[in-house]
Design an enzyme around this catalytic site. Structure first.
Site, PDB file in Angstrom:
ATOM      1  N   GLY A 169      -8.036   1.726 -11.258  1.00 48.71           N
ATOM      2  CA  GLY A 169      -7.712   2.858 -10.389  1.00 48.71           C
ATOM      3  C   GLY A 169      -8.732   3.988 -10.567  1.00 48.71           C
ATOM      4  N   LYS A 191      -7.949  -7.208   0.207  1.00 46.68           N
ATOM      5  CA  LYS A 191      -8.313  -8.153  -0.860  1.00 46.68           C
ATOM      6  C   LYS A 191      -7.143  -8.306  -1.816  1.00 46.68           C
ATOM      7  CE  LYS A 191     -10.196  -8.011  -4.937  1.00 46.68           C
ATOM      8  NZ  LYS A 191      -9.467  -9.143  -5.551  1.00 46.68           N
ATOM      9  N   CYS A 202       4.983  -2.922 -12.771  1.00 45.32           N
ATOM     10  CA  CYS A 202       4.617  -1.538 -13.093  1.00 45.32           C
ATOM     11  C   CYS A 202       5.868  -0.706 -13.381  1.00 45.32           C
ATOM     12  CB  CYS A 202       3.810  -0.927 -11.959  1.00 45.32           C
ATOM     13  SG  CYS A 202       4.612  -1.115 -10.374  1.00 45.32           S
ATOM     14  N   GLU A 219       0.761  -0.152 -21.470  1.00 41.96           N
ATOM     15  CA  GLU A 219       1.457  -1.093 -20.596  1.00 41.96           C
ATOM     16  C   GLU A 219       1.254  -2.512 -21.134  1.00 41.96           C
ATOM     17  OE1 GLU A 219      -0.020  -1.357 -16.521  1.00 41.96           O
ATOM     18  OE2 GLU A 219       2.044  -1.075 -15.839  1.00 41.96           O
ATOM     19  N   GLU A 276      -1.485   3.248  -6.760  1.00 45.33           N
ATOM     20  CA  GLU A 276      -0.234   2.913  -7.464  1.00 45.33           C
ATOM     21  C   GLU A 276      -0.655   2.188  -8.732  1.00 45.33           C
ATOM     22  OE1 GLU A 276       2.548   4.005  -6.628  1.00 45.33           O
ATOM     23  OE2 GLU A 276       2.086   4.596  -4.576  1.00 45.33           O
TER      24      GLU A 276
HETATM   25  P1  NDP Z   1      -6.647  -5.040 -12.087  1.00 47.58           P
HETATM   26  O1  NDP Z   1      -6.421  -3.599 -11.925  1.00 47.58           O
HETATM   27  O2  NDP Z   1      -7.960  -5.505 -12.615  1.00 47.58           O
HETATM   28  O3  NDP Z   1      -6.449  -5.811 -10.673  1.00 47.58           O
HETATM   29  C1  NDP Z   1      -5.835  -5.279  -9.526  1.00 47.58           C
HETATM   30  C2  NDP Z   1      -6.671  -5.564  -8.279  1.00 47.58           C
HETATM   31  O4  NDP Z   1      -7.898  -4.825  -8.366  1.00 47.58           O
HETATM   32  C3  NDP Z   1      -7.079  -7.026  -8.125  1.00 47.58           C
HETATM   33  O5  NDP Z   1      -7.132  -7.373  -6.760  1.00 47.58           O
HETATM   34  C4  NDP Z   1      -8.466  -7.023  -8.736  1.00 47.58           C
HETATM   35  O6  NDP Z   1      -9.261  -8.091  -8.320  1.00 47.58           O
HETATM   36  C5  NDP Z   1      -9.008  -5.702  -8.221  1.00 47.58           C
HETATM   37  N1  NDP Z   1     -10.136  -5.173  -8.964  1.00 47.58           N
HETATM   38  C6  NDP Z   1     -10.544  -5.474 -10.233  1.00 47.58           C
HETATM   39  N2  NDP Z   1     -11.661  -4.784 -10.550  1.00 47.58           N
HETATM   40  C7  NDP Z   1     -11.988  -4.044  -9.464  1.00 47.58           C
HETATM   41  C8  NDP Z   1     -13.025  -3.112  -9.161  1.00 47.58           C
HETATM   42  N3  NDP Z   1     -13.985  -2.810 -10.038  1.00 47.58           N
HETATM   43  N4  NDP Z   1     -13.029  -2.522  -7.940  1.00 47.58           N
HETATM   44  C9  NDP Z   1     -12.063  -2.789  -7.037  1.00 47.58           C
HETATM   45  N5  NDP Z   1     -11.077  -3.677  -7.255  1.00 47.58           N
HETATM   46  C10 NDP Z   1     -11.017  -4.283  -8.455  1.00 47.58           C
HETATM   47  O7  NDP Z   1      -5.493  -5.642 -12.953  1.00 47.58           O
HETATM   48  P2  NDP Z   1      -5.539  -6.977 -13.826  1.00 47.58           P
HETATM   49  O8  NDP Z   1      -5.202  -8.071 -12.943  1.00 47.58           O
HETATM   50  O9  NDP Z   1      -6.817  -7.141 -14.580  1.00 47.58           O
HETATM   51  O10 NDP Z   1      -4.389  -6.691 -14.891  1.00 47.58           O
HETATM   52  C11 NDP Z   1      -4.711  -5.924 -16.052  1.00 47.58           C
HETATM   53  C12 NDP Z   1      -3.600  -4.986 -16.402  1.00 47.58           C
HETATM   54  O11 NDP Z   1      -3.385  -4.084 -15.323  1.00 47.58           O
HETATM   55  C13 NDP Z   1      -2.249  -5.649 -16.592  1.00 47.58           C
HETATM   56  O12 NDP Z   1      -2.125  -6.146 -17.875  1.00 47.58           O
HETATM   57  C14 NDP Z   1      -1.324  -4.510 -16.291  1.00 47.58           C
HETATM   58  O13 NDP Z   1      -1.186  -3.719 -17.439  1.00 47.58           O
HETATM   59  C15 NDP Z   1      -2.036  -3.725 -15.221  1.00 47.58           C
HETATM   60  N6  NDP Z   1      -1.579  -4.041 -13.846  1.00 47.58           N
HETATM   61  C16 NDP Z   1      -0.774  -3.155 -13.235  1.00 47.58           C
HETATM   62  C17 NDP Z   1      -0.279  -3.439 -11.990  1.00 47.58           C
HETATM   63  C18 NDP Z   1       0.645  -2.514 -11.292  1.00 47.58           C
HETATM   64  O14 NDP Z   1       1.418  -2.944 -10.435  1.00 47.58           O
HETATM   65  N7  NDP Z   1       0.624  -1.236 -11.588  1.00 47.58           N
HETATM   66  C19 NDP Z   1      -0.582  -4.682 -11.291  1.00 47.58           C
HETATM   67  C20 NDP Z   1      -1.501  -5.546 -12.014  1.00 47.58           C
HETATM   68  C21 NDP Z   1      -1.959  -5.211 -13.248  1.00 47.58           C
HETATM   69  P3  NDP Z   1      -9.321  -9.479  -9.127  1.00 47.58           P
HETATM   70  O15 NDP Z   1      -8.225  -9.494 -10.118  1.00 47.58           O
HETATM   71  O16 NDP Z   1      -9.137 -10.472  -8.033  1.00 47.58           O
HETATM   72  O17 NDP Z   1     -10.641  -9.550  -9.782  1.00 47.58           O
END
Ligand code: NDP
Length: 502
Positions: free
Chosen positions: A247, A189, A298, A396, A264
């Site tokens: 996470g 996903k 990240c 972050e 990660e």
């Molecule tokens: P998320 O952690 O919400 O999103 C990452 C992935 O997880 C997406 O595919 C999302 O789906 C999915 N996801 C969201 N909720 C759930 C859940 N309950 N169970 C399983 N999967 C889930 O990050 P955001 O996009 O909301 O970004 C928010 C903050 O996270 C950013 O501002 C940043 O600080 C951090 N971030 C860190 C990243 C990294 O590389 N370490 C990458 C992205 C964000 P969907 O979004 O499609 O709903």
């Protein structure tokens, strides 16, 4: 001042429509809901996805389970799997420009940068293909005349792969080829904001010869689709990249059925600079490290920890170089910083900047959004006089915002570097070997760069300490992460025991 690259309007853009991939077929899903992606750079709809429901998740997991339990993929020789992965790598190269465009337009990433991410991904697919053939266990012929032990490595099973929006194609390429190399099957996903390139990857894998059901790709919201993928009893492992908060939720979901979890997560990565460093090189790396991918990274070097004696000079030089960074149209090859992923995320970034200013930080450059009339953009921003206890120094921000903090002694620098919850990466800049090694050994992070920043290679493991995650991706053990070990303990000759005569 910032160098602006004004985006050209896209009045006639064709909306690309995607279905989801379940059991080797492109399907609409149980319900007919759709998700539209509006380009963050241009404010127009560019992609339309069929959105998955929990029923679709169940179907996709059943397909992956069936393909693992009964299908050819885990039973092929490693050489056969490796050849299919190599073919996929070649086909990614052929479709590189299409993939780069999708990531650029859906995520707002500069096209020149994405082209090198796709090239890097091809390299990772090839590396995983090579590792497939080297996956092996251990044997113990040292247990005495009557005993021999063999430790097998077996594919772990069905893997749920959940990826974020910041590096759509690169991050799925850090997971999926290694899972496939081990013989696993997967449900993937991507973020619903940037699913296009992952779905094109699905087409490539089908064409390269990956059997039906081995890779299934769903588009949908994390809270329902993602959550089902992390709690379903037929899933054996989860590989997740995203926020630390999600996470944590993922780990809690996985705990119900004790799945293996690889995470990660976020980072608040320090770059520590000493007065004896090559400051020209450092200033360049500081600007790159903070603004690369608009700071939505990240690994962003969002905290500079600068020795007091050079803090004023370094801040002025960084502010001056920040003026030269080209911000704007992701489709223009000269652009260095593209758009911000969503309007809500831009607000979040601005909230951190205004919060820092209220707490006593000084805006040395930028600080506000850039208005081109459509899309959302943020000026590269330098905050000086930042204190370790401010939110902008601990959390972050995920935007092009650089915080400058000061230190006096090496101990101070280490304490400040380790004072956040994260531990993904860090940099140290000094010409002195002892200084670099002391920082390298004492800063708690998964990667330490010395006199460089954000370099990487498929051979080098990547992952975080503490709340930056669990496990490592890439590196020569990357395929092993997707395996279980099984011990074969074998007796040779006549067995003696409790009741058997010796
Ligand atoms: P998320 O952690 O919400 O999103 C990452 C992935 O997880 C997406 O595919 C999302 O789906 C999915 N996801 C969201 N909720 C759930 C859940 N309950 N169970 C399983 N999967 C889930 O990050 P955001 O996009 O909301 O970004 C928010 C903050 O996270 C950013 O501002 C940043 O600080 C951090 N971030 C860190 C990243 C990294 O590389 N370490 C990458 C992205 C964000 P969907 O979004 O499609 O709903």
């Amino acid at each position: 001042m910032t160098v602006l690259v004004k985006p050209q309007a896209l009045p006639d853009v064709k909306v690309r429509e995607f279905k989801m991939l379940i059991d080797g077929k492109w399907v609409e899903g149980v319900e007919t809901g759709t998700i539209d992606r509006v380009a963050p750079s241009h404010g127009v709809t560019v992609s339309r996805y069929k959105s998955a429901t929990k029923d679709d998740v169940h179907r996709a997991i059943a397909a992956a389970r069936g393909a693992f339990d009964h299908g050819p993929w885990p039973r092929m020789t490693a050489a056969e799997r490796s050849n299919i992965l190599l073919k996929a790598a070649d086909m990614i190269s052929v479709r590189a420009e299409e993939l780069a465009y999708l990531d650029a337009i859906e995520a707002g990433k500069p096209i020149t940068q994405v082209r090198s991410e796709i090239a890097g991904s091809v390299d990772i697919w090839r590396y995983a293909a090579a590792l497939a053939r080297d996956l092996h266990g251990e044997s113990y012929n040292t247990l005495g005349d009557g005993m021999m032990g063999v430790v097998l490595r077996e594919a772990i099973g069905v893997v749920s792969i959940i990826t974020p929006w910041n590096f759509p194609f690169l991050i799925v390429s850090q997971k999926l080829p290694f899972a496939l190399a081990a013989g696993c099957t997967a449900v993937v996903k991507p973020s619903e904001l940037t699913s296009g390139s992952t779905l094109v990857l699905g087409e490539i894998l089908m064409e390269a010869g990956v059997p039906a059901g081995v890779v299934n790709i769903l588009v949908g919201m994390g809270a329902d689709v993602g959550a089902s993928m992390t709690s379903h009893p037929d899933v054996d492992m989860i590989s997740f990249t995203g926020s630390t908060g999600v996470g944590r939720l993922t780990m809690a979901n996985a705990a119900q059925t004790l799945k293996k979890v690889s995470l990660e997560l976020g980072g608040k990565n320090p770059q520590i600079v000493f007065p004896d460093a090559n400051l020209d090189e450092f200033v360049d790396a500081a600007v790159f490290g903070a603004y690369f991918n608009a700071g939505e990274c990240c690994n962003a070097g969002s905290r500079l920890i600068v020795h007091r004696d050079i803090a004023g000079d370094v801040t002025a030089r960084i502010a001056s170089l920040s003026e030269k960074v080209k911000v704007g149209d992701p489709l223009d090859p000269s652009t260095q910083v593209g758009a911000i992923i969503t309007p809500q995320h831009l607000q979040k970034i601005q909230g951190y900047v205004s919060g820092a200013a209220k707490s006593g930080a000084t805006v040395a450059h930028g600080g506000s959004q850039i208005d081109f009339g459509f899309g959302q953009y943020m000026a590269p921003t330098v905050l000086a006089d930042v204190k370790p206890e401010m939110a902008v120094a601990k959390e972050e921000v995920f935007g092009p915002v650089l915080s400058v903090l000061m230190f006096e002694t090496t101990e101070d620098a280490i304490r400040i570097a380790n004072s956040v919850d994260y531990g993904l990466s860090a940099g140290v800049w000094s010409r002195d070997f002892d200084t670099c090694m002391t920082i390298g050994r004492r800063v708690r992070a998964g990667t330490i760069w010395m006199n460089t920043f954000m370099d990487g290679a498929a051979e080098l493991p990547f992952g975080g300490y503490r709340q930056s995650g669990l496990g490592r991706e890439l590196g020569r053990h990357a395929v092993e992460d997707y395996t279980e070990t099984k011990t074969l303990n074998m007796h040779i000759g006549r067995r003696t025991g409790w009741w058997m005569p010796r």
